[in-house]
Each structure stands twice: as C-alpha cells, then as structure tokens.
Design a protein around this motif. Structure first.
Motif: not given
Lengths: 105, 297
Positions: B248-249, B252, B256
């Motif tokens: 998930q990180e 993200q 970005d």
C-alpha cells in the motif's frame, strides 16, 4: 439464429477413431465442429445452429460434398456457426474429420 | 538480435495453448465440449453459443507435476465472463482446494464481463476472485499467463491482479477500463484509443512489467510461456498484513511520484531509463538487460 438438422446415409464405419473431437472457434465468420461417434444405424447426423439464416440449401450442398468425399458412418456432427462462408465450413469439417481419424485417410 | 521462428501464442486457440503448456498427453478435460455445456442466455440475443462457453478447464501435468489449468478462448465473445463460463472457472478453482495440485495455471484472455449476461457475469467474477483468495490462503499458487489478443480488461484485469504471479508478453494488454472506454468517458485528449503505439506502451506487457505488476515478461512464444510457468512453480508466495501494508505504501509512493505525468515516456525517464523512446522497439532480452544495467524496476 436458425436451427438445421440433416441426416445422410453413411459409408464405411471406421473403428480406430477418437470418440470425439472439436475443431474451430465460434467467432465472426468461423464455426466450431464437434464430432462424436454414435450408433446411428450407419447414418450420419448433422445438428447445426447458425447465425446466417436462409442457407439451408447451401448447407445441404456442403454437407453432401463432405459425405461423398469421406464416406463416414455412425457420426454425429454438432455445429455452432457464426456465419462462416461455405469454404470455411468445408475446411473445418475436413479438419475435424482428420482430427477424429488421427490424420489417417 | 536473434529471433527463433516459433508458433505464436497470441494467435493460438485456447486448446492449442493448453497443448503448448502441459506435458504431452497429460491433459484431462473436465466437462468437455461433448457434454455441451453452453450459455442459456445467448439464444434470446440471437448469438451463437459455444460448447464449453468459451473456456476450457481440466487437469494436467507440467514437468510431471500435477496442475489444474484453464484457458479462455478470446475469440469467442472476447473471452468474456458469462454465467456458465464463470461457473466452470469457479468450479475448477474450488475443486483444486480439494485436489491440491502443485499450481493452478490460468491462461486468461478476456475483455471482462459478458454484457449480455452482465449481472451473472459480475457475480461470476467475484466468485472467481473469492476462490483465488481461498487457494492463496491454502498455499496453492495461482499463476496467470496473459498473451492473447483480448489481453485482460475489466473483471479479467482485476482477477489477474489477484493471482500470485503474472506472466505476460508485450502483446498482452492489461488494465481495468479499456482504451475505448477511457476515450468515450474522458475524451480523446485524455486517451486516443486509435493510437496503437500509445495504447501498447501504456497498457501493454512491457509497461506492466516495468511497474512490477507483471512479474515475468516473455516473447510471444509458447515455449517461453511454458518455461516461465515452470519457473513460477518453483517459487513460493507468502502473504501477511505487513506485506500488504508495505505494498500500500509502495503504491502511494508511486502515485506521488508519477501521478502528475501524462506520458509513459516521462514515467520511464523518471524510472531511470536514459532513452525511454527506445523501449517499445526492444526485445524482451534487451529490455531485461537494460533494467539490470541500471534502469529502475
């Protein structure tokens, strides 16, 4: 869609064939032919579902030619046709029959 | 650059593909065409049916190891998930929970849910996803291979993402909304579905490989698909909450980093490729050596 059925007197029964085979894919201008060995008193039966309506006579002609060429017996042909042209139908029938007889004449 | 003359996985039928992948003579088909399993819904639309409803299921061996295998026929109704089609796949997956093969091999080739049976197809897709998660929980690897002309879109794209390991060729396109859907809803400026180069460098196997969604990129060659499946069968896959959180990180961070970019070339440049415009012309081997030489993966 049109449903057609034909029955032909067969020729010689061959016993060294596969039990069944399917060749071809139901996509535009193409068809699938499933052949199964069945006890039909020596006859051959064709069960056809076709997307092209009004071609019963053409089917009759193409299937008669196939029967003359190969003289098979005791086979049931189930065909799902998506408006293939007669030459494609002939080709698929030959292809399926060849696969069923293991490539032997 | 050396090319071996080979048959094309892309152009092969589902039945031929199974023949390429499994040990010769080992395939035992379940609910074969002679049982005439077909869609009960297509008659009312005046559309021809197909025995097997566009998917072949069965059991076989790969290098002597037992597998469950399925192959979607992309040329029949775009490989779409109809009611019977989905039930056949779900049945094979659930059966595998009991038979416990060394792997479940899925040769996907599908544009998504069959619109003529939309509700049943949507339910089918969720049932397939559920069965895949059950298999993963049991530790039976689910290996996906994508190399057909339909690629994997819509529900098929989601299902592919649920598998443990995805093998694809450059020709395979993978996504959720297809190029034409995006163009229709967002406008041609957002995505020109007729620009084939754009479509392939965005949704094609190479880009999905560079983003890490596709774990192994192969040429459009049956032998390469087979050997990639064999290698995948030697791997083990572990899932934990920690892994999921890390993923998930990672997603993200990716959003970005690349979220503001609207061109694959800019993304590849940012990934560390000095000449991104050369990537679409590269063979798989050339791309892999470029990745190893420093381009980010």
């Amino acid at each position: 869609m049109e449903h057609l059925e034909y029955k032909f007197d067969g020729g010689n029964t061959q016993t060294d064939m596969l039990k069944s085979t399917v060749q071809g894919v139901v996509s535009s201008g193409n068809l699938e032919v499933l052949i199964e060995r069945k006890k039909l008193n020596g006859k051959c039966r064709f069960i056809i579902d076709t997307a092209a309506e009004g071609f019963a006579k053409t089917w009759q002609a193409v299937l008669s030619r196939f029967m003359e060429n190969h003289q098979p017996a005791d086979l049931q042909f189930s065909i799902n046709d998506y408006a293939a042209s007669p030459d494609i139908v002939s080709l698929r029938l030959d292809q399926a029959y060849e696969a069923l007889s293991g490539g032997k004449k | 650059m050396k090319f071996k003359i080979s048959q094309s996985y892309l152009e092969a039928t589902a039945r031929q593909r199974i023949g390429f992948i499994v040990d010769k003579g080992s395939f035992k088909e379940i609910a074969p065409p002679s049982e005439k399993p077909a869609s009960p819904h297509l008659d009312m639309f005046n559309i021809p049916k197909s025995f097997g409803d566009g998917v072949i299921i069965g059991e076989a061996e790969i290098n002597g190891r037992p597998v469950s295998i399925l192959a979607q026929e992309g040329k029949f109704m775009g490989g779409a998930f109809g009611e019977v089609h989905s039930a056949r796949i779900t049945g094979l997956l659930r059966r595998s929970l009991n038979t416990k093969p060394d792997a479940v091999v899925c040769l996907w080739d599908s544009g998504g849910v069959r619109l003529q049976e939309a509700n049943a197809g949507e339910i089918g897709v969720t049932e397939i996803m559920g069965a895949i998660f059950d298999l993963k929980a049991t530790g039976i690897p689910v290996i996906a291979a994508v190399g057909g002309s339909c690629g994997c879109f819509g529900g098929a794209g989601i299902i592919t993402g649920c598998c443990d390991y995805v093998i694809a060729s450059e020709e395979a396109r993978i996504g959720i909304s297809g190029p034409e859907v995006i163009e229709t809803t967002m406008g041609v400026d957002a995505f020109d579905s007729r620009d084939r180069a754009l479509v392939w460098r965005t949704t094609g196997g190479k880009n999905r490989y560079l983003f890490g969604f596709v774990k192994e990129l192969v040429e459009n060659c049956p032998e390469e698909f087979r050997s990639a499946i064999c290698s995948a069968m030697a791997k083990s896959f572990k899932y934990s909450l920690k892994n999921l959180e890390a993923m998930q990180e990672h997603l993200q961070e990716r959003a970005d980093k690349f979220g503001s970019m609207d061109n694959t070339f800019d993304i590849w440049k940012e990934m560390g490729f000095n000449s991104p415009e050369a990537i679409p012309e590269m063979t798989v081997a050339e791309l892999k050596s470029t990745v190893q030489a420093g381009g980010e993966k």
